[in-house]
Design a protein around this motif. Structure first.
Motif: not given
Length: 215
Positions: A107-109, A212-215, A135-138
């Motif tokens: 996982k990446y910053d 960023r990933p949608n929370s 998928r690869l994002l923190r």
């Protein structure tokens, strides 16, 4: 990557620009990324921004196609391969072929994706790239997407066939695809694939979008 579109082969590795043609605006942006230990450069090409990426992160993973990573070519002034150049010059960094990315679990910053989506001539592959990135994002990480937002630089290609976000152009050196992803297009694509837009801004003919990933 290579694509077969309407009987024409598009070799996107031929469009990769060398480090001598890096955008100062993009390079300045990358150089301003602070306190992010891990970065993935999605579509690294000929390592256009690799020196700056290696300065701001302790770990950088460079992703591109098997062909781009392993073919002998001129890489930052050396006749070598991208894979070997990274191995020899950047401690703590590595290359991962796109074809093996399904097996990659780190996982990446930060994930950088510079002038990549605009070179992809099919919806399925764009979707695949965006799904890999998210998928690869923190959970607290973000991606930066940079794309052309207007076509004055590529005006000659508008004589080609309109397709997807740009044009399919056949010239003396073969077929090429050039896409134009302006603010509405890139934001719509990202939201469709589960991203939350942090901010979007334009510099010159490029659109920068942090997401960023949608929370």
């Amino acid at each position: 990557m290579r694509y077969k579109i309407k009987g024409e082969e598009i070799r996107t590795e031929n469009a990769a620009k060398p480090s001598s043609q890096k955008s100062s605006v993009v390079d300045d942006y990358i150089g301003g990324i602070l306190n992010k230990p891990s970065i993935l450069d999605f579509g690294c090409g000929k390592l256009r921004y690799s020196d700056t990426l290696a300065l701001v992160a302790s770990k950088v993973t460079f992703v591109d196609s098997e062909i781009q990573l392993n073919r002998e070519q001129s890489v930052r002034g050396e006749r070598t391969t991208v894979k070997n150049y990274v191995k020899s010059n950047y401690s703590g960094c590595k290359t991962v072929p796109y074809e093996s990315l399904d097996k990659h679990r780190s996982k990446y910053d930060v994930i950088t994706c510079t002038n990549v989506l605009s070179a992809i001539p099919c919806k399925r592959m764009i979707a695949d790239v965006l799904e890999h990135i998210i998928r690869l994002l923190r959970k607290d990480g973000f991606a930066i997407f940079v794309n052309q937002h207007r076509s004055s630089y590529f005006s000659k290609y508008e004589s080609g066939e309109k397709m997807l976000h740009g044009y399919l152009y056949s010239g003396s050196k073969g077929s090429s695809y050039y896409g134009i992803l302006d603010k509405p297009v890139i934001e719509r694509l990202l939201k469709k694939h589960g991203y939350e837009i942090i901010k979007t801004w334009v510099v010159g003919e490029s659109t920068f979008t942090e997401a960023r990933p949608n929370s």
